[in-house]
Design a protein around this motif. Sequence first.
Motif, PDB file in Angstrom:
ATOM      1  N   TRP A 224       0.842  -1.327  -0.111  1.00 55.31           N
ATOM      2  CA  TRP A 224      -0.015   0.060  -0.052  1.00 55.31           C
ATOM      3  C   TRP A 224       0.701   1.065  -0.012  1.00 55.31           C
ATOM      4  CZ3 TRP A 224      -1.152   2.772   4.657  1.00 55.31           C
ATOM      5  CH2 TRP A 224      -2.173   4.108   4.401  1.00 55.31           C
ATOM      6  N   LYS A 225       1.840   1.080   0.778  1.00 53.75           N
ATOM      7  CA  LYS A 225       3.035   2.534   1.002  1.00 53.75           C
ATOM      8  C   LYS A 225       3.376   2.708  -0.581  1.00 53.75           C
ATOM      9  CE  LYS A 225       4.032   1.796   5.672  1.00 53.75           C
ATOM     10  NZ  LYS A 225       5.216   1.631   6.752  1.00 53.75           N
ATOM     11  N   LYS A 226       3.718   1.612  -1.319  1.00 56.15           N
ATOM     12  CA  LYS A 226       4.214   1.862  -2.677  1.00 56.15           C
ATOM     13  C   LYS A 226       3.257   2.771  -3.589  1.00 56.15           C
ATOM     14  CE  LYS A 226       7.074  -2.228  -2.212  1.00 56.15           C
ATOM     15  NZ  LYS A 226       7.408  -3.627  -2.849  1.00 56.15           N
ATOM     16  N   THR A 227       2.047   2.565  -3.269  1.00 57.76           N
ATOM     17  CA  THR A 227       1.072   3.229  -4.146  1.00 57.76           C
ATOM     18  C   THR A 227       0.994   4.726  -3.627  1.00 57.76           C
ATOM     19  OG1 THR A 227      -0.897   2.903  -2.716  1.00 57.76           O
ATOM     20  CG2 THR A 227      -0.063   1.205  -4.202  1.00 57.76           C
ATOM     21  N   LEU A 228       1.555   5.146  -2.519  1.00 55.74           N
ATOM     22  CA  LEU A 228       0.983   6.591  -2.000  1.00 55.74           C
ATOM     23  C   LEU A 228       2.171   7.842  -2.678  1.00 55.74           C
ATOM     24  CD1 LEU A 228       0.625   5.669   1.839  1.00 55.74           C
ATOM     25  CD2 LEU A 228      -1.078   5.924  -0.100  1.00 55.74           C
ATOM     26  N   GLY A 229       2.969   7.123  -3.480  1.00 58.46           N
ATOM     27  CA  GLY A 229       3.810   8.508  -4.146  1.00 58.46           C
ATOM     28  C   GLY A 229       4.814   9.003  -3.404  1.00 58.46           C
ATOM     29  N   SER A 230       5.304  10.011  -3.741  1.00 61.11           N
ATOM     30  CA  SER A 230       6.583  10.768  -3.210  1.00 61.11           C
ATOM     31  C   SER A 230       6.422  11.231  -1.753  1.00 61.11           C
ATOM     32  CB  SER A 230       7.289  11.659  -4.161  1.00 61.11           C
ATOM     33  OG  SER A 230       6.479  12.747  -4.323  1.00 61.11           O
ATOM     34  N   GLU A 231       5.193  11.648  -1.484  1.00 63.12           N
ATOM     35  CA  GLU A 231       4.942  12.194  -0.119  1.00 63.12           C
ATOM     36  C   GLU A 231       3.561  11.598   0.270  1.00 63.12           C
ATOM     37  OE1 GLU A 231       4.368  16.595  -0.494  1.00 63.12           O
ATOM     38  OE2 GLU A 231       6.377  16.653  -0.101  1.00 63.12           O
ATOM     39  N   TRP A 232       3.739  11.285   1.483  1.00 68.81           N
ATOM     40  CA  TRP A 232       2.604  10.452   2.119  1.00 68.81           C
ATOM     41  C   TRP A 232       1.783  11.765   2.921  1.00 68.81           C
ATOM     42  CZ3 TRP A 232       5.283   5.835   4.640  1.00 68.81           C
ATOM     43  CH2 TRP A 232       5.829   5.190   3.796  1.00 68.81           C
ATOM     44  N   ARG A 233       0.796  12.343   2.420  1.00 72.03           N
ATOM     45  CA  ARG A 233       0.074  13.410   3.226  1.00 72.03           C
ATOM     46  C   ARG A 233      -1.274  13.069   3.746  1.00 72.03           C
ATOM     47  NH1 ARG A 233       3.043  17.992   1.514  1.00 72.03           N
ATOM     48  NH2 ARG A 233       1.357  19.084   2.741  1.00 72.03           N
ATOM     49  N   GLN A 234      -1.325  11.792   4.026  1.00 77.57           N
ATOM     50  CA  GLN A 234      -2.809  11.314   4.818  1.00 77.57           C
ATOM     51  C   GLN A 234      -3.040  12.221   6.169  1.00 77.57           C
ATOM     52  OE1 GLN A 234      -0.668   9.322   3.176  1.00 77.57           O
ATOM     53  NE2 GLN A 234      -1.891   8.588   1.734  1.00 77.57           N
ATOM     54  N   TYR A 235      -2.088  12.470   6.694  1.00 79.32           N
ATOM     55  CA  TYR A 235      -1.968  13.081   8.045  1.00 79.32           C
ATOM     56  C   TYR A 235      -2.856  14.443   7.960  1.00 79.32           C
ATOM     57  CZ  TYR A 235       0.947   9.717  10.489  1.00 79.32           C
ATOM     58  OH  TYR A 235       1.356   8.594  11.038  1.00 79.32           O
ATOM     59  N   GLU A 236      -2.405  15.203   6.778  1.00 76.20           N
ATOM     60  CA  GLU A 236      -2.969  16.382   6.529  1.00 76.20           C
ATOM     61  C   GLU A 236      -4.544  16.511   6.531  1.00 76.20           C
ATOM     62  OE1 GLU A 236      -1.504  19.557   3.397  1.00 76.20           O
ATOM     63  OE2 GLU A 236      -2.139  17.955   2.460  1.00 76.20           O
ATOM     64  N   GLU A 237      -5.080  15.319   6.268  1.00 74.26           N
ATOM     65  CA  GLU A 237      -6.562  15.360   6.292  1.00 74.26           C
ATOM     66  C   GLU A 237      -7.248  15.560   7.600  1.00 74.26           C
ATOM     67  OE1 GLU A 237      -8.334  15.327   3.322  1.00 74.26           O
ATOM     68  OE2 GLU A 237      -6.580  15.037   2.037  1.00 74.26           O
ATOM     69  N   VAL A 238      -6.529  14.717   8.644  1.00 73.09           N
ATOM     70  CA  VAL A 238      -7.064  14.650  10.059  1.00 73.09           C
ATOM     71  C   VAL A 238      -6.557  15.502  10.987  1.00 73.09           C
ATOM     72  CG1 VAL A 238      -7.852  12.222   9.456  1.00 73.09           C
ATOM     73  CG2 VAL A 238      -5.803  12.581  10.476  1.00 73.09           C
ATOM     74  N   PHE A 239      -5.102  15.844  10.924  1.00 72.63           N
ATOM     75  CA  PHE A 239      -4.561  16.933  11.714  1.00 72.63           C
ATOM     76  C   PHE A 239      -5.286  17.845  12.162  1.00 72.63           C
ATOM     77  CE2 PHE A 239       0.131  15.168  11.702  1.00 72.63           C
ATOM     78  CZ  PHE A 239      -0.168  14.129  12.072  1.00 72.63           C
ATOM     79  N   PRO A 240      -5.877  18.575  11.324  1.00 70.44           N
ATOM     80  CA  PRO A 240      -6.803  20.002  11.767  1.00 70.44           C
ATOM     81  C   PRO A 240      -7.646  19.682  12.864  1.00 70.44           C
ATOM     82  CG  PRO A 240      -6.167  20.211   9.791  1.00 70.44           C
ATOM     83  CD  PRO A 240      -5.746  18.713   9.920  1.00 70.44           C
ATOM     84  N   ARG A 241      -8.421  18.577  12.559  1.00 68.63           N
ATOM     85  CA  ARG A 241      -9.642  18.114  13.530  1.00 68.63           C
ATOM     86  C   ARG A 241      -9.138  17.600  14.965  1.00 68.63           C
ATOM     87  NH1 ARG A 241     -12.425  17.572  17.002  1.00 68.63           N
ATOM     88  NH2 ARG A 241     -14.570  16.618  16.992  1.00 68.63           N
TER      89      ARG A 241
END
Length: 343
Positions: A224-241
């Motif tokens: 799965w990690k190999k499909t995430l590209g050069s930057e893993w930005r998932q945290y960006e979606e939930v950190f503000p909340r």
Amino acid sequence: MQKLLPTSTAGSLPKPSWLAEPEKLWSPWKLEAAQLTEGKRDALSLALQEQQQAGIDIVSDGEQTRQHFVTTFIEHLSGVDFDKRETVRIRDRYDASVPTVVGAVSRPKSVFVEDARFLRRKTSKLIKWALPGPMTMIDTLYDGHYKSREKLAWEFARILNQEARELEAAGVDIIQFDEPAFNVFFDEVNDWGVAALERAVEGLRCETAVHICYGYGIKANTDWKKTLGSEWRQYEEVFPRLQQSSIDIISLECHNSRVPMDLLELIRGKKVMVGAIDVATDSIESPEEVATTLRKALQFVGADKLYPCTNCGMAPLSREVARGKLQALNAGAEIIRTELSAS
């Protein structure tokens, strides 16, 4: 005064070979009945000793009393049938045979409280205890009763709160909720996932943490990690909340990942357990590698709020490798403490 940069682990440590098959995730117990109970306690004592000898500041049970970080808790609940199994997609990543929710879920009695009391008697150090988070629990089951992910999550949050309050009373200093699902179901996390987690910590006076990583170093996760590209930005979606939530500490994966460190700016003000140890490799980090990760994090996290940690649990690793990684974590944190004291 609390030690600067207190070290901790995200979760599991390897089990001894007499308790379960080594270097295998979620392997069955080798013991039964009273021997299993005694064996778990012996393993817990060993895990504590390993952490103390490595200089870890905030210790845990190493999840020695659990076969699985989610289902072992669920096994103790009513309303879930482990004989009635269905195949579901876990975190949109891999298929697994899971138990079925067949009725109203409840917790007839405490699950980990006696184990926590045992650990508390063994050490004067700060203790952290991990529980599965509500969203990750619902993602590890087939719901044949509520037919609503949100409704089942709120029921689990209520049950987790009961367990957490008893763990606090047993002397646990930090209660951590494991929510790898937060890195996948972003709309649900923001709509009700964080709110359900806040329900799980309601009324607690001890510190609370949420652990969000990219998973154990198993093939489904590394693929799965190999499909995430050069930057893993998932945290960006939930950190503000999460930054606005009542959760005290956020635990995340940093070392050998493609997570942009500047995402930590989104949780400025929170305490952060910075993953500085890669659990998906047998290679043992050097203290300087750990220190480099921590230096990067310090650009966005105050030194008084940074907790050096592992990326995730180390159950699939050998005890020798895990021991070396714990020692590296402690040594790397000490490098930074020395630098900070000299500045």
